[in-house]
Design an enzyme around this catalytic site. Structure first.
Site, PDB file in Angstrom:
ATOM      1  N   ARG A 104     -37.678 -13.440 -27.266  1.00 41.72           N
ATOM      2  CA  ARG A 104     -38.581 -14.573 -27.074  1.00 41.72           C
ATOM      3  C   ARG A 104     -39.885 -14.286 -27.799  1.00 41.72           C
ATOM      4  O   ARG A 104     -40.533 -13.270 -27.536  1.00 41.72           O
ATOM      5  CB  ARG A 104     -38.831 -14.766 -25.582  1.00 41.72           C
ATOM      6  CG  ARG A 104     -39.532 -16.057 -25.239  1.00 41.72           C
ATOM      7  CD  ARG A 104     -39.504 -16.300 -23.742  1.00 41.72           C
ATOM      8  NE  ARG A 104     -38.150 -16.578 -23.298  1.00 41.72           N
ATOM      9  CZ  ARG A 104     -37.573 -17.775 -23.369  1.00 41.72           C
ATOM     10  NH1 ARG A 104     -38.244 -18.804 -23.836  1.00 41.72           N
ATOM     11  NH2 ARG A 104     -36.344 -17.955 -22.953  1.00 41.72           N
ATOM     12  N   THR A 108     -44.944 -18.367 -29.246  1.00 45.97           N
ATOM     13  CA  THR A 108     -44.366 -19.710 -29.088  1.00 45.97           C
ATOM     14  C   THR A 108     -43.434 -19.803 -27.875  1.00 45.97           C
ATOM     15  O   THR A 108     -43.089 -20.910 -27.451  1.00 45.97           O
ATOM     16  CB  THR A 108     -43.532 -20.068 -30.322  1.00 45.97           C
ATOM     17  OG1 THR A 108     -42.418 -19.163 -30.392  1.00 45.97           O
ATOM     18  CG2 THR A 108     -44.345 -19.968 -31.601  1.00 45.97           C
ATOM     19  N   ASP A 200     -32.279  -7.400 -12.924  1.00 45.71           N
ATOM     20  CA  ASP A 200     -32.111  -7.448 -14.381  1.00 45.71           C
ATOM     21  C   ASP A 200     -30.732  -6.896 -14.740  1.00 45.71           C
ATOM     22  O   ASP A 200     -30.471  -5.697 -14.588  1.00 45.71           O
ATOM     23  CB  ASP A 200     -33.225  -6.633 -15.057  1.00 45.71           C
ATOM     24  CG  ASP A 200     -33.184  -6.801 -16.566  1.00 45.71           C
ATOM     25  OD1 ASP A 200     -32.118  -6.523 -17.163  1.00 45.71           O
ATOM     26  OD2 ASP A 200     -34.189  -7.202 -17.155  1.00 45.71           O
ATOM     27  N   ASP A 203     -30.691  -3.983 -17.359  1.00 47.25           N
ATOM     28  CA  ASP A 203     -31.154  -2.709 -16.804  1.00 47.25           C
ATOM     29  C   ASP A 203     -30.123  -2.108 -15.861  1.00 47.25           C
ATOM     30  O   ASP A 203     -29.886  -0.896 -15.856  1.00 47.25           O
ATOM     31  CB  ASP A 203     -32.478  -2.907 -16.045  1.00 47.25           C
ATOM     32  CG  ASP A 203     -33.662  -3.018 -16.981  1.00 47.25           C
ATOM     33  OD1 ASP A 203     -33.531  -2.625 -18.163  1.00 47.25           O
ATOM     34  OD2 ASP A 203     -34.717  -3.503 -16.542  1.00 47.25           O
TER      35      ASP A 203
HETATM   36  N1  URA Z   1     -31.849 -12.081 -16.629  1.00 44.97           N
HETATM   37  C1  URA Z   1     -31.500 -11.162 -15.712  1.00 44.97           C
HETATM   38  O1  URA Z   1     -30.998 -10.099 -16.058  1.00 44.97           O
HETATM   39  N2  URA Z   1     -31.687 -11.442 -14.416  1.00 44.97           N
HETATM   40  C2  URA Z   1     -32.229 -12.598 -13.977  1.00 44.97           C
HETATM   41  O2  URA Z   1     -32.363 -12.799 -12.774  1.00 44.97           O
HETATM   42  C3  URA Z   1     -32.591 -13.542 -14.960  1.00 44.97           C
HETATM   43  C4  URA Z   1     -32.395 -13.258 -16.277  1.00 44.97           C
END
Ligand code: URA
Length: 209
Positions: A104, A108, A200, A203
């Site tokens: 991202r 922008t 995430d 992760d």
């Molecule tokens: N990406 C992720 O890994 N977890 C989320 O909750 C949203 C986007």
């Protein structure tokens, strides 16, 4: 308007509960994502066309069914989508794998493609874009658009967890792309994480947190 298929098979739902749990470590998380992807691949490929061919068993000749028509391509969105590739390849070993990487732009906030390598014949393949989390829908929309720009015409999106915002975003932008998902959660928080979600996904897959 595209369709949304919620995959409520008990095995998928059971494994989903395990990956949501914050005490599930990376090794088990990776294995579960792979297993869920395999089960989802089974559902996503339900509409693949078959054709009759003649074979010979040790006893006699017979007509039997094999997959026909277009070939399949799997396109993970980097990086979390990588966790879903092996599960799909287990069931679709002849599929080709394309990769698409997006980030991202901090100014922008638009998704920018930093890597895109697809099979050369994307226009002849049924493409399955995989990404565990469908949050804002920004990455999925951009990835699908990049793939369409390269000539792809048949695309499905497969995610583990989504939310109403992300689903609506993809449906509005790409009404031709059906969405296959194991759970539709409540909403996004202020940091664009899905609630309750699983944190995430990248992760947790790669142990980077
Ligand atoms: N990406 C992720 O890994 N977890 C989320 O909750 C949203 C986007």
């Amino acid at each position: 308007m595209s369709k949304v298929f919620e995959m409520n098979h008990p095995l998928i739902q059971h494994k989903l509960s395990l990956i949501r749990d914050k005490n599930t470590g990376s090794k088990e998380f990776r294995e579960l994502v792979k297993e869920m992807s395999m089960l989802m691949a089974f559902e996503v490929t339900r509409d693949l066309p078959l054709e009759e061919v003649e074979i010979e068993t040790p006893i006699c000749k017979m007509m039997t069914k094999v997959l026909s028509g277009r070939k399949v391509g799997i396109v993970p969105i980097l990086r979390a989508g990588l966790g879903m590739v092996d599960g799909f390849l287990n069931l679709l070993p002849a599929a080709k794998v394309g990769h698409i990487g997006l980030y991202r732009d901090p100014q922008t906030l638009e998704p920018v493609e930093y890597y895109c390598k697809l099979p050369t014949d994307v226009n002849e393949r049924d493409l399955i874009v995989v990404d565990p989390m469908l949050a804002t829908g920004g990455s999925a929309n951009a990835a699908i658009q990049f793939i369409k720009n390269k000539g792809a015409a048949s695309i499905k999106l497969v995610c583990l967890i989504g939310c109403p915002e992300g689903i609506a975003a993809v449906q509005n932008t790409h009404p031709d792309v059906d969405i296959y998902i194991a759970a539709i959660d409540e909403k996004l928080n202020d940091h664009a994480y899905i609630i309750p979600g699983l944190g995430d996904a990248g992760d947790r897959l790669f142990g980077t947190k």
